[in-house]
Design a protein around this motif. Structure first.
Motif, mmCIF file in Angstrom:
data_model
loop_
_atom_site.group_PDB
_atom_site.id
_atom_site.type_symbol
_atom_site.label_atom_id
_atom_site.label_comp_id
_atom_site.label_asym_id
_atom_site.label_seq_id
_atom_site.Cartn_x
_atom_site.Cartn_y
_atom_site.Cartn_z
ATOM 1 N N GLY A 76 0.809 -1.211 0.000
ATOM 2 C CA GLY A 76 0.000 0.000 0.000
ATOM 3 C C GLY A 76 0.841 1.259 0.000
ATOM 4 N N ILE A 77 0.237 2.355 0.467
ATOM 5 C CA ILE A 77 0.911 3.651 0.550
ATOM 6 C C ILE A 77 1.024 4.044 2.016
ATOM 7 C CG2 ILE A 77 0.845 6.085 -0.087
ATOM 8 C CD1 ILE A 77 -0.833 5.321 -2.501
ATOM 9 N N VAL A 78 2.240 4.293 2.471
ATOM 10 C CA VAL A 78 2.488 4.657 3.868
ATOM 11 C C VAL A 78 3.284 5.947 3.913
ATOM 12 C CG1 VAL A 78 3.426 3.923 6.082
ATOM 13 C CG2 VAL A 78 2.565 2.213 4.477
ATOM 14 N N GLU A 79 2.871 6.875 4.752
ATOM 15 C CA GLU A 79 3.627 8.107 4.962
ATOM 16 C C GLU A 79 4.427 7.980 6.250
ATOM 17 O OE1 GLU A 79 0.605 11.124 2.569
ATOM 18 O OE2 GLU A 79 1.058 11.524 4.676
ATOM 19 N N VAL A 80 5.713 8.303 6.163
ATOM 20 C CA VAL A 80 6.616 8.108 7.296
ATOM 21 C C VAL A 80 7.315 9.419 7.632
ATOM 22 C CG1 VAL A 80 8.610 6.833 8.159
ATOM 23 C CG2 VAL A 80 6.985 5.706 6.636
ATOM 24 N N GLY A 81 7.327 9.744 8.906
ATOM 25 C CA GLY A 81 7.966 10.966 9.386
ATOM 26 C C GLY A 81 7.676 11.117 10.864
ATOM 27 N N ALA A 82 7.566 12.336 11.340
ATOM 28 C CA ALA A 82 7.223 12.577 12.740
ATOM 29 C C ALA A 82 5.708 12.453 12.935
ATOM 30 C CB ALA A 82 7.696 13.956 13.169
ATOM 31 N N HIS A 83 5.304 12.161 14.173
ATOM 32 C CA HIS A 83 3.871 12.029 14.451
ATOM 33 C C HIS A 83 3.193 13.393 14.597
ATOM 34 C CE1 HIS A 83 4.098 13.182 18.717
ATOM 35 N NE2 HIS A 83 5.204 12.469 18.800
ATOM 36 N N ASN A 84 3.995 14.458 14.659
ATOM 37 C CA ASN A 84 3.451 15.805 14.754
ATOM 38 C C ASN A 84 4.269 16.714 13.843
ATOM 39 O OD1 ASN A 84 5.810 15.751 16.182
ATOM 40 N ND2 ASN A 84 4.996 16.640 18.055
ATOM 41 N N SER A 85 4.183 18.026 14.035
ATOM 42 C CA SER A 85 4.920 18.940 13.164
ATOM 43 C C SER A 85 5.273 20.219 13.921
ATOM 44 C CB SER A 85 4.094 19.284 11.921
ATOM 45 O OG SER A 85 2.868 19.914 12.285
ATOM 46 N N ILE A 86 6.151 21.011 13.321
ATOM 47 C CA ILE A 86 6.550 22.296 13.886
ATOM 48 C C ILE A 86 6.622 23.302 12.748
ATOM 49 C CG2 ILE A 86 8.994 21.689 13.669
ATOM 50 C CD1 ILE A 86 9.533 23.436 16.138
ATOM 51 N N SER A 87 6.179 24.532 13.006
ATOM 52 C CA SER A 87 6.242 25.540 11.956
ATOM 53 C C SER A 87 7.685 26.021 11.796
ATOM 54 C CB SER A 87 5.326 26.720 12.267
ATOM 55 O OG SER A 87 5.874 27.552 13.264
ATOM 56 N N LEU A 88 8.015 26.438 10.586
ATOM 57 C CA LEU A 88 9.374 26.885 10.318
ATOM 58 C C LEU A 88 9.721 28.149 11.100
ATOM 59 C CD1 LEU A 88 9.594 26.264 6.457
ATOM 60 C CD2 LEU A 88 10.219 24.741 8.348
ATOM 61 N N GLN A 89 8.759 29.052 11.259
ATOM 62 C CA GLN A 89 9.033 30.283 12.003
ATOM 63 C C GLN A 89 9.228 29.994 13.497
ATOM 64 O OE1 GLN A 89 5.689 32.734 10.992
ATOM 65 N NE2 GLN A 89 4.271 31.734 12.409
ATOM 66 N N ASP A 90 8.486 29.035 14.032
ATOM 67 C CA ASP A 90 8.678 28.657 15.432
ATOM 68 C C ASP A 90 10.032 27.983 15.626
ATOM 69 O OD1 ASP A 90 6.232 29.689 16.101
ATOM 70 O OD2 ASP A 90 5.212 27.754 16.235
ATOM 71 N N ALA A 103 8.560 15.715 16.045
ATOM 72 C CA ALA A 103 9.176 16.691 15.132
ATOM 73 C C ALA A 103 10.044 17.699 15.868
ATOM 74 C CB ALA A 103 8.090 17.420 14.342
ATOM 75 N N HIS A 104 9.726 17.979 17.135
ATOM 76 C CA HIS A 104 10.484 18.981 17.888
ATOM 77 C C HIS A 104 11.893 18.512 18.252
ATOM 78 C CE1 HIS A 104 6.336 20.356 18.257
ATOM 79 N NE2 HIS A 104 6.807 21.552 18.550
ATOM 80 N N ASP A 105 12.169 17.220 18.061
ATOM 81 C CA ASP A 105 13.525 16.725 18.323
ATOM 82 C C ASP A 105 14.547 17.373 17.397
ATOM 83 O OD1 ASP A 105 12.488 15.093 20.258
ATOM 84 O OD2 ASP A 105 12.534 13.258 19.052
ATOM 85 N N VAL A 106 14.073 17.918 16.272
ATOM 86 C CA VAL A 106 14.991 18.584 15.344
ATOM 87 C C VAL A 106 15.645 19.802 15.991
ATOM 88 C CG1 VAL A 106 13.302 20.164 14.298
ATOM 89 C CG2 VAL A 106 15.238 19.336 12.941
ATOM 90 N N LEU A 107 15.006 20.376 16.992
ATOM 91 C CA LEU A 107 15.564 21.552 17.670
ATOM 92 C C LEU A 107 16.887 21.214 18.343
ATOM 93 C CD1 LEU A 107 12.277 22.967 19.215
ATOM 94 C CD2 LEU A 107 13.637 24.032 17.400
ATOM 95 N N ALA A 108 16.928 20.073 19.033
ATOM 96 C CA ALA A 108 18.161 19.667 19.706
ATOM 97 C C ALA A 108 19.244 19.366 18.680
ATOM 98 C CB ALA A 108 17.907 18.443 20.583
ATOM 99 N N PHE A 109 18.853 18.753 17.571
ATOM 100 C CA PHE A 109 19.811 18.451 16.510
ATOM 101 C C PHE A 109 20.417 19.733 15.943
ATOM 102 C CE2 PHE A 109 20.458 18.236 11.915
ATOM 103 C CZ PHE A 109 21.474 17.272 11.835
ATOM 104 N N LEU A 110 19.574 20.716 15.632
ATOM 105 C CA LEU A 110 20.053 21.964 15.046
ATOM 106 C C LEU A 110 20.817 22.810 16.058
ATOM 107 C CD1 LEU A 110 17.089 23.115 12.782
ATOM 108 C CD2 LEU A 110 19.314 22.269 12.048
#
Length: 230
Positions: free
Chosen positions: A174-188, A218-225
């Motif tokens: 089938g078709i599966v979308e994979v990524g974070a379970h939530n999201s963060i705005s670019l400006q935030d 998705a907010h884990d990207v903050l620690a990475f950056l």
């Protein structure tokens, strides 16, 4: 042990996926590159994975014919010229969310060639890793203008997580979308990092539909950056 061929094995996703497939110790993995493509095409594989489509949205906009060849026609050649039991297409959430763009339309057109009842299409969202060299995260970190609205929400996920998820779910169809379970705005995201970022463009929400329980935050990207921002 099942045989798996990874087309585009030197690319950003392909190299990470190849490593994760090897780590499972469940597959015999063949890396397919431009140099060995014709030779390996003669073989028969249990699973053929296409990781070779372009990932640059603005390049696609400026080079629509080339993007069509590298996205739709390349997928068709793999489907019709190679021998395999199962096909896995590594696609993009843009195939659903950006049908008003060249990039999104071509990703969607390539997906239509595949019988998702028998095969697997994985739509990936925005990713990050130490190897990341382009995209909105790099532009924000370097203080460059980002050509989408700052209100755009992205489901950032680690490349290694996405590659690991694919490597352990090749039995899916089938078709599966994979990524974070939530999201963060670019400006935030920029504000959290204390970066004065400039945004210009349309809304471009890159969010997963029906996220699964094991998807990251998705907010884990903050620690990475934060570790990599001067």
């Amino acid at each position: 042990m099942q045989s798996v061929a990874v087309v585009g094995a030197r690319g950003y996703v392909g190299s990470a996926l190849s490593a994760e497939l090897i780590n499972t110790r469940r597959y015999s993995v063949t890396a397919v590159t431009r140099e060995n493509y014709a030779e390996i095409q003669k073989d028969i594989f249990d699973i053929l994975i296409n990781c070779a489509m372009p990932s640059a949205r603005f390049w696609a906009k400026n080079n629509p014919e080339k993007d069509y060849l590298e996205t739709v026609e390349k997928t068709a050649r793999l489907l019709y010229d190679w021998k395999f039991k199962k096909f896995v297409q590594i696609s993009s959430i843009s195939a659903r969310s950006q049908l008003d763009t060249v990039y999104g339309r071509h990703k969607a057109a390539a997906e239509l060639l595949i019988d998702s009842a028998e095969h697997l299409i994985v739509r990936l969202g925005p990713m990050y890793s130490r190897e990341l060299q382009k995209g909105v995260l790099v532009d924000i970190r370097e203080g460059k203008k980002v050509f989408v609205s700052g209100e755009s929400r992205y489901c950032f996920a680690p490349l290694r997580f996405n590659a690991g998820w694919i490597a352990t779910h090749l039995d899916r169809k089938g078709i599966v979308e994979v990524g974070a379970h939530n999201s963060i705005s670019l400006q935030d995201l920029a504000a959290e990092l204390g970066i004065s970022a400039s945004f210009e463009g349309e809304l471009d929400h890159q969010e997963v539909v029906s996220p699964e329980p094991d998807f990251p935050d998705a907010h884990d990207v903050l620690a990475f950056l934060d570790k990599r921002t001067p």
